[in-house]
Design a protein around this motif. Structure first.
Motif, PDB file in Angstrom:
ATOM      1  N   LEU A  79      34.537  84.406  58.824  1.00  0.00           N
ATOM      2  CA  LEU A  79      33.723  84.719  58.018  1.00  0.00           C
ATOM      3  C   LEU A  79      32.221  84.368  58.005  1.00  0.00           C
ATOM      4  N   PRO A  80      31.694  85.163  58.027  1.00  0.00           N
ATOM      5  CA  PRO A  80      30.071  85.365  57.784  1.00  0.00           C
ATOM      6  C   PRO A  80      29.387  83.486  57.237  1.00  0.00           C
ATOM      7  N   GLU A  81      28.301  83.424  58.438  1.00  0.00           N
ATOM      8  CA  GLU A  81      27.284  82.830  58.748  1.00  0.00           C
ATOM      9  C   GLU A  81      26.454  83.433  58.051  1.00  0.00           C
ATOM     10  N   THR A  82      25.776  82.008  57.153  1.00  0.00           N
ATOM     11  CA  THR A  82      24.121  82.666  56.499  1.00  0.00           C
ATOM     12  C   THR A  82      23.953  80.460  55.972  1.00  0.00           C
ATOM     13  N   PHE A  83      22.389  81.198  55.208  1.00  0.00           N
ATOM     14  CA  PHE A  83      22.041  79.697  54.853  1.00  0.00           C
ATOM     15  C   PHE A  83      20.895  79.896  53.291  1.00  0.00           C
ATOM     16  N   VAL A  84      20.546  78.957  52.862  1.00  0.00           N
ATOM     17  CA  VAL A  84      19.440  79.860  51.519  1.00  0.00           C
ATOM     18  C   VAL A  84      18.514  79.502  51.710  1.00  0.00           C
ATOM     19  N   ASP A  85      17.449  80.240  51.928  1.00  0.00           N
ATOM     20  CA  ASP A  85      16.189  79.844  52.458  1.00  0.00           C
ATOM     21  C   ASP A  85      15.236  79.470  51.333  1.00  0.00           C
ATOM     22  N   TYR A  86      14.415  78.016  51.795  1.00  0.00           N
ATOM     23  CA  TYR A  86      13.432  77.915  51.115  1.00  0.00           C
ATOM     24  C   TYR A  86      11.684  78.271  50.982  1.00  0.00           C
ATOM     25  N   ASP A  87      10.903  78.576  49.701  1.00  0.00           N
ATOM     26  CA  ASP A  87       9.445  78.417  49.777  1.00  0.00           C
ATOM     27  C   ASP A  87       8.785  77.810  50.859  1.00  0.00           C
ATOM     28  N   GLU A  88       7.959  78.130  51.492  1.00  0.00           N
ATOM     29  CA  GLU A  88       7.721  76.882  52.778  1.00  0.00           C
ATOM     30  C   GLU A  88       5.844  76.873  52.456  1.00  0.00           C
ATOM     31  N   ALA A  89       5.675  77.113  51.069  1.00  0.00           N
ATOM     32  CA  ALA A  89       4.314  76.593  50.126  1.00  0.00           C
ATOM     33  C   ALA A  89       4.853  76.334  48.512  1.00  0.00           C
ATOM     34  N   PRO A  90       5.425  75.325  48.414  1.00  0.00           N
ATOM     35  CA  PRO A  90       5.418  75.250  47.317  1.00  0.00           C
ATOM     36  C   PRO A  90       4.493  74.788  46.201  1.00  0.00           C
ATOM     37  N   ARG A  91       4.429  75.407  45.575  1.00  0.00           N
ATOM     38  CA  ARG A  91       2.963  74.644  44.668  1.00  0.00           C
ATOM     39  C   ARG A  91       3.560  73.094  43.963  1.00  0.00           C
ATOM     40  N   GLU A  92       1.959  72.488  44.058  1.00  0.00           N
ATOM     41  CA  GLU A  92       1.763  70.931  43.800  1.00  0.00           C
ATOM     42  C   GLU A  92       0.925  70.804  42.530  1.00  0.00           C
ATOM     43  N   TYR A  93       2.141  70.288  41.349  1.00  0.00           N
ATOM     44  CA  TYR A  93       0.993  70.025  40.299  1.00  0.00           C
ATOM     45  C   TYR A  93       0.100  68.390  39.925  1.00  0.00           C
ATOM     46  N   SER A  94      -0.269  68.914  39.796  1.00  0.00           N
ATOM     47  CA  SER A  94      -1.663  67.652  39.934  1.00  0.00           C
ATOM     48  C   SER A  94      -2.158  66.884  38.338  1.00  0.00           C
ATOM     49  N   LEU A  95      -1.744  66.112  38.223  1.00  0.00           N
ATOM     50  CA  LEU A  95      -2.041  65.166  36.246  1.00  0.00           C
ATOM     51  C   LEU A  95      -3.427  65.733  36.563  1.00  0.00           C
ATOM     52  N   ASN A  96      -3.569  65.892  35.142  1.00  0.00           N
ATOM     53  CA  ASN A  96      -5.287  66.200  34.494  1.00  0.00           C
ATOM     54  C   ASN A  96      -5.523  64.780  33.360  1.00  0.00           C
ATOM     55  N   ALA A  97      -6.652  64.528  33.769  1.00  0.00           N
ATOM     56  CA  ALA A  97      -6.797  63.792  32.296  1.00  0.00           C
ATOM     57  C   ALA A  97      -8.125  64.024  31.743  1.00  0.00           C
ATOM     58  N   VAL A  98      -7.616  63.554  29.829  1.00  0.00           N
ATOM     59  CA  VAL A  98      -8.164  64.344  29.137  1.00  0.00           C
ATOM     60  C   VAL A  98      -8.904  62.731  28.642  1.00  0.00           C
ATOM     61  N   THR A  99      -9.920  62.674  28.566  1.00  0.00           N
ATOM     62  CA  THR A  99     -10.695  61.606  28.434  1.00  0.00           C
ATOM     63  C   THR A  99     -11.642  61.692  27.821  1.00  0.00           C
ATOM     64  N   THR A 100     -12.462  60.730  27.198  1.00  0.00           N
ATOM     65  CA  THR A 100     -13.325  60.408  26.792  1.00  0.00           C
ATOM     66  C   THR A 100     -14.006  58.981  26.584  1.00  0.00           C
ATOM     67  N   ILE A 101     -15.564  58.465  25.646  1.00  0.00           N
ATOM     68  CA  ILE A 101     -15.145  57.215  26.242  1.00  0.00           C
ATOM     69  C   ILE A 101     -15.812  57.154  24.508  1.00  0.00           C
ATOM     70  N   LEU A 102     -15.473  55.189  24.495  1.00  0.00           N
ATOM     71  CA  LEU A 102     -15.761  55.423  23.086  1.00  0.00           C
ATOM     72  C   LEU A 102     -16.972  54.047  23.392  1.00  0.00           C
ATOM     73  N   ASP A 103     -18.602  54.547  22.286  1.00  0.00           N
ATOM     74  CA  ASP A 103     -19.621  53.333  22.342  1.00  0.00           C
ATOM     75  C   ASP A 103     -19.585  52.864  20.692  1.00  0.00           C
ATOM     76  N   VAL A 104     -19.203  51.535  20.742  1.00  0.00           N
ATOM     77  CA  VAL A 104     -19.482  50.980  19.321  1.00  0.00           C
ATOM     78  C   VAL A 104     -20.524  49.656  18.967  1.00  0.00           C
ATOM     79  N   GLN A 105     -21.953  50.070  18.886  1.00  0.00           N
ATOM     80  CA  GLN A 105     -22.958  48.747  18.637  1.00  0.00           C
ATOM     81  C   GLN A 105     -21.335  47.754  18.586  1.00  0.00           C
ATOM     82  N   THR A 106     -22.306  45.984  19.519  1.00  0.00           N
ATOM     83  CA  THR A 106     -21.362  45.021  18.918  1.00  0.00           C
ATOM     84  C   THR A 106     -21.949  44.236  17.169  1.00  0.00           C
ATOM     85  N   ARG A 107     -23.003  44.799  16.930  1.00  0.00           N
ATOM     86  CA  ARG A 107     -23.392  44.082  15.275  1.00  0.00           C
ATOM     87  C   ARG A 107     -23.179  44.587  14.738  1.00  0.00           C
TER      88      ARG A 107
END
Length: 315
Positions: A79-107
């Protein structure tokens, strides 16, 4: 001599209203949408804000592995000998932040928080705004947005401009392995419905999450106004396969962030400054990943007509 009738005087309505309590509503904002994409996408938790997408090296959908049928009994069983090759530089996803700052006058928050707490109401509306931005980023973000990450081979243009059953059938040929749903602007869905009616094949509906959706070939057409219509009255329609097990499209989030009030959504008190302004940081961390290129297809140049100032009129 006749007497003039006495003039009856009653309490003025405007004056009476000064003693009445008006029933008040929360602040209403028409920009809140159902955000169906967030509901339909399966969400995968990440540990440290990073998701590494490992893929197999392939060419034209095939892997470089030699696989043969079992030899005949009278042949040498070498039987033939073989293997499945992988991508050597896989993509990485970093979580992005959706942000805002709320300002409220304490009075304001001290004196005017009955019957509705001013800080809670401000946070409620800002969180809605952040969630609306989240859905827009899932579709349009330059790094992880669905439109950006659709493979060129998975993009097709409409045949006649208006979205037709033929166009959606063509999308299905691109995502034929267990597609989940179409995603389109409400005006694109309306344009598709008109084309179906004109051809005598009105699309059936299905109820999901307690809401009716138009369908085509059994796949729901999910509305989102974050698939924008440009100045020429054109937009896009997406077709997705979803889930890690199906090598589809997934959303990414990180559970357990400090100050978490919902998955990957945090509200953190930042303090009160010398001008008695209280500040709150609202952050939502998310991303999306297309696990294989055939999990997503885009129908481009979808014409829905230019909207005019007159009600219900399109070019």
């Amino acid at each position: 001599m006749t007497e003039e009738p006495a003039i009856r005087r009653t309490l003025n309505e405007a004056a009476a209203r000064q003693l009445a309590n008006a029933t008040k509503t929360r602040a209403q904002w028409s920009g809140i949408t159902p955000r169906w994409l967030v509901s339909f996408l399966p969400w995968t938790p990440v540990e440290a804000g990073i998701y590494r997408l490992n893929r197999v090296k392939e060419a034209n959908g095939e892997i470089a592995a030699d696989v043969e049928c079992s030899p005949r009994r009278d042949q040498d069983p070498d039987l033939p000998e073989t293997f499945v090759d992988y991508d050597e530089a896989p993509r990485e996803y970093s979580l992005n932040a959706v942000t805002t700052i709320l300002d409220v006058q304490t009075r304001v928050s001290d004196l005017y928080s009955h019957p509705y707490d001013q800080i809670q109401e401000q946070l409620r509306l800002l969180i809605e705004k952040v969630k609306e931005k989240q859905e827009a980023e899932l579709i349009n973000n330059a790094e992880y947005g669905l439109l950006t990450n659709a493979a060129p081979s998975q993009k097709i243009a409409t045949r006649t401009g208006a979205p037709t059953p033929d166009d959606l059938d063509e999308l299905i040929t691109k995502v034929w392995k267990e597609p989940a749903f179409f995603l389109a602007h409400p005006r694109a869905i309306a344009a598709f419905g008109r084309e179906c009616t004109r051809r005598g094949v009105p699309p059936p509906t299905v109820t999901l999450f307690g809401t009716p959706f138009l369908t085509w070939r059994g796949l729901p057409l999910v509305p989102s106004d974050k698939l924008y219509v440009d100045e020429n009255g054109k937009t896009n329609i997406l077709l997705l396969r979803t889930g890690e097990k199906k090598q589809g499209v997934i959303g990414l989030f990180q559970p357990g962030v400090p100050g978490e009030v919902a998955p990957s959504l945090s509200v953190r008190f930042m303090g009160i400054n010398r001008k008695a302004i209280a500040s709150y940081l609202v952050s939502l961390y998310c991303s999306a990943a297309v696990l294989t290129h055939d999990a997503l297809a885009v129908l481009t140049d979808v014409e829905v007509g230019k909207y005019h100032a007159y009600p219900d009129t399109y070019a």
